[in-house]
Design a protein around this motif. Structure first.
Motif, PDB file in Angstrom:
ATOM      1  N   ASN A  35      59.795  51.526   2.194  1.00 48.17           N
ATOM      2  CA  ASN A  35      60.567  51.954   1.030  1.00 48.17           C
ATOM      3  C   ASN A  35      59.733  51.869  -0.239  1.00 48.17           C
ATOM      4  O   ASN A  35      59.740  52.793  -1.072  1.00 48.17           O
ATOM      5  CB  ASN A  35      61.823  51.089   0.892  1.00 48.17           C
ATOM      6  CG  ASN A  35      62.922  51.484   1.862  1.00 48.17           C
ATOM      7  OD1 ASN A  35      63.249  52.662   2.002  1.00 48.17           O
ATOM      8  ND2 ASN A  35      63.506  50.509   2.528  1.00 48.17           N
ATOM      9  N   ARG A  39      58.521  55.115  -2.568  1.00 52.33           N
ATOM     10  CA  ARG A  39      58.968  55.119  -3.962  1.00 52.33           C
ATOM     11  C   ARG A  39      57.778  55.229  -4.918  1.00 52.33           C
ATOM     12  O   ARG A  39      57.812  55.983  -5.891  1.00 52.33           O
ATOM     13  CB  ARG A  39      59.775  53.853  -4.253  1.00 52.33           C
ATOM     14  CG  ARG A  39      60.508  53.879  -5.590  1.00 52.33           C
ATOM     15  CD  ARG A  39      61.231  52.569  -5.862  1.00 52.33           C
ATOM     16  NE  ARG A  39      62.090  52.185  -4.767  1.00 52.33           N
ATOM     17  CZ  ARG A  39      61.877  51.122  -3.977  1.00 52.33           C
ATOM     18  NH1 ARG A  39      60.826  50.352  -4.183  1.00 52.33           N
ATOM     19  NH2 ARG A  39      62.712  50.829  -3.007  1.00 52.33           N
ATOM     20  N   HIS A  71      69.035  61.617   5.422  1.00 49.15           N
ATOM     21  CA  HIS A  71      69.149  60.624   4.354  1.00 49.15           C
ATOM     22  C   HIS A  71      69.206  61.334   3.006  1.00 49.15           C
ATOM     23  O   HIS A  71      69.924  60.913   2.111  1.00 49.15           O
ATOM     24  CB  HIS A  71      67.951  59.674   4.428  1.00 49.15           C
ATOM     25  CG  HIS A  71      68.027  58.510   3.495  1.00 49.15           C
ATOM     26  ND1 HIS A  71      69.084  57.624   3.483  1.00 49.15           N
ATOM     27  CD2 HIS A  71      67.171  58.081   2.532  1.00 49.15           C
ATOM     28  CE1 HIS A  71      68.873  56.691   2.562  1.00 49.15           C
ATOM     29  NE2 HIS A  71      67.726  56.959   1.970  1.00 49.15           N
ATOM     30  N   HIS A  72      68.413  62.388   2.873  1.00 50.45           N
ATOM     31  CA  HIS A  72      68.511  63.334   1.761  1.00 50.45           C
ATOM     32  C   HIS A  72      68.569  64.710   2.424  1.00 50.45           C
ATOM     33  O   HIS A  72      67.550  65.218   2.861  1.00 50.45           O
ATOM     34  CB  HIS A  72      67.296  63.250   0.833  1.00 50.45           C
ATOM     35  CG  HIS A  72      67.023  61.891   0.277  1.00 50.45           C
ATOM     36  ND1 HIS A  72      66.134  61.011   0.859  1.00 50.45           N
ATOM     37  CD2 HIS A  72      67.522  61.253  -0.806  1.00 50.45           C
ATOM     38  CE1 HIS A  72      66.097  59.898   0.157  1.00 50.45           C
ATOM     39  NE2 HIS A  72      66.922  60.010  -0.857  1.00 50.45           N
ATOM     40  N   THR A  82      64.949  61.042  -6.575  1.00 50.11           N
ATOM     41  CA  THR A  82      64.983  59.587  -6.689  1.00 50.11           C
ATOM     42  C   THR A  82      65.074  58.996  -5.289  1.00 50.11           C
ATOM     43  O   THR A  82      65.974  59.350  -4.521  1.00 50.11           O
ATOM     44  CB  THR A  82      66.194  59.122  -7.518  1.00 50.11           C
ATOM     45  OG1 THR A  82      66.107  59.692  -8.829  1.00 50.11           O
ATOM     46  CG2 THR A  82      66.219  57.605  -7.639  1.00 50.11           C
ATOM     47  N   TRP A  83      64.138  58.116  -4.945  1.00 50.39           N
ATOM     48  CA  TRP A  83      64.139  57.531  -3.612  1.00 50.39           C
ATOM     49  C   TRP A  83      65.310  56.559  -3.458  1.00 50.39           C
ATOM     50  O   TRP A  83      65.597  55.754  -4.345  1.00 50.39           O
ATOM     51  CB  TRP A  83      62.829  56.812  -3.331  1.00 50.39           C
ATOM     52  CG  TRP A  83      62.818  56.186  -1.970  1.00 50.39           C
ATOM     53  CD1 TRP A  83      62.853  54.856  -1.649  1.00 50.39           C
ATOM     54  CD2 TRP A  83      62.827  56.889  -0.719  1.00 50.39           C
ATOM     55  NE1 TRP A  83      62.875  54.682  -0.294  1.00 50.39           N
ATOM     56  CE2 TRP A  83      62.866  55.922   0.312  1.00 50.39           C
ATOM     57  CE3 TRP A  83      62.816  58.240  -0.375  1.00 50.39           C
ATOM     58  CZ2 TRP A  83      62.885  56.275   1.659  1.00 50.39           C
ATOM     59  CZ3 TRP A  83      62.832  58.580   0.970  1.00 50.39           C
ATOM     60  CH2 TRP A  83      62.861  57.607   1.966  1.00 50.39           C
ATOM     61  N   GLN A  84      65.974  56.654  -2.308  1.00 51.26           N
ATOM     62  CA  GLN A  84      67.042  55.733  -1.931  1.00 51.26           C
ATOM     63  C   GLN A  84      66.586  55.003  -0.677  1.00 51.26           C
ATOM     64  O   GLN A  84      66.238  55.641   0.325  1.00 51.26           O
ATOM     65  CB  GLN A  84      68.348  56.492  -1.675  1.00 51.26           C
ATOM     66  CG  GLN A  84      68.868  57.238  -2.901  1.00 51.26           C
ATOM     67  CD  GLN A  84      69.982  58.202  -2.562  1.00 51.26           C
ATOM     68  OE1 GLN A  84      70.197  58.553  -1.411  1.00 51.26           O
ATOM     69  NE2 GLN A  84      70.693  58.651  -3.587  1.00 51.26           N
ATOM     70  N   ASP A  85      66.573  53.691  -0.718  1.00 50.86           N
ATOM     71  CA  ASP A  85      66.017  52.905   0.377  1.00 50.86           C
ATOM     72  C   ASP A  85      66.730  53.173   1.700  1.00 50.86           C
ATOM     73  O   ASP A  85      67.956  53.357   1.743  1.00 50.86           O
ATOM     74  CB  ASP A  85      66.115  51.410   0.070  1.00 50.86           C
ATOM     75  CG  ASP A  85      65.106  50.962  -0.974  1.00 50.86           C
ATOM     76  OD1 ASP A  85      64.281  51.785  -1.392  1.00 50.86           O
ATOM     77  OD2 ASP A  85      65.148  49.780  -1.359  1.00 50.86           O
ATOM     78  N   GLN A  87      67.563  51.725   5.675  1.00 45.08           N
ATOM     79  CA  GLN A  87      67.831  50.442   6.322  1.00 45.08           C
ATOM     80  C   GLN A  87      67.609  50.582   7.826  1.00 45.08           C
ATOM     81  O   GLN A  87      67.638  51.689   8.369  1.00 45.08           O
ATOM     82  CB  GLN A  87      69.273  49.989   6.042  1.00 45.08           C
ATOM     83  CG  GLN A  87      69.649  49.951   4.576  1.00 45.08           C
ATOM     84  CD  GLN A  87      68.883  48.920   3.783  1.00 45.08           C
ATOM     85  OE1 GLN A  87      68.489  47.879   4.312  1.00 45.08           O
ATOM     86  NE2 GLN A  87      68.669  49.193   2.491  1.00 45.08           N
TER      87      GLN A  87
END
Length: 228
Positions: A35, A39, A71-72, A82-85, A87
């Motif tokens: 992540n 980012r 995820h995107h 914008t990066w979203q972590d 899991q």
């Protein structure tokens, strides 16, 4: 923007798709560093995009574990991304992820005027489903065959043979990321060199990455405790 003679030249899209292994074996430091590395790479991707104004860089992400999902899902211009972590969860269904991506490599939804898409695969283990069927689905699409492909093997347990087959070119090798610093370097390389290669129309069938240095910098200052 218009393709009509005398009108403004339309930017040709470059679709960059991350395929990220989010199985349980990635838990802890690996997923955290992944992540962080992506980012931190986004500003460098923006810089590359700005250096190639005729190309419009669009980002998406697929994560795969027990299932594969977007995820995107919607292509986002790199300036707005914008990066979203991600899991961790479950096993390693790479084949499902490849099949999911293959549906986006048809025309439509891919525009005919697009530049080569980029497929960046990151994994630390062995696929747990029929990954060969997924790879065949990618190779059966017109844009899948044209795609610039990069692969990153995280740690000693990554199946490099699978990643090599994904690359589909004996001149290219998966990037080895055996520590946090090597992963950051590999992500940075994949995020920039692949975009540069895809943004430049290349005559002929040669892989545009084959002529570029295909390795992150050698890092010998990692602590032994950080080796995966």
């Amino acid at each position: 923007m218009s393709d009509i003679p005398g009108g403004a030249m339309a930017n040709r899209p470059v679709h960059f798709i991350w395929l990220l292994d989010c199985s349980y074996s990635m838990q802890g430091e690996k997923i955290g560093q992944l992540n962080y590395a992506i980012r931190e790479a986004i500003p460098e991707m923006r810089a590359v995009a700005h250096d190639n104004p005729a190309a419009q860089l669009l980002l998406r992400t697929v994560k795969f574990s027990t299932t594969a999902q977007w995820h995107h899902q919607t292509p986002v211009p790199v300036d707005d991304f914008t990066w979203q972590d991600v899991q961790v969860d479950g096993t390693t269904n790479l084949g499902e992820a490849l099949t999911l991506v293959s549906r986006e490599l048809q025309s439509p939804p891919m525009p005919q005027r697009a530049l080569k898409p980029v497929l960046a695969l990151v994994s630390d283990g062995v696929p747990t489903d029929d990954w060969k069927a997924g790879l065949k689905a990618i190779d059966a699409t017109p844009w899948g065959r044209k795609a610039v492909r990069v692969a990153i093997a995280i740690g000693a347990d990554a199946d490099r043979a699978v990643l090599q087959e994904f690359l589909g070119n004996p001149e290219l090798q998966p990037l080895d990321a055996n520590s946090p610093k090597q992963l950051a370097a590999a992500i940075r390389w994949a995020s920039t060199a692949a975009v540069k290669a895809a943004s430049q129309p290349v005559a002929g069938a040669a892989d545009p990455l084959a002529k570029q240095p295909y390795a992150p910098p050698v890092l010998d200052d990692d602590d032994d405790d950080d080796v995966w």
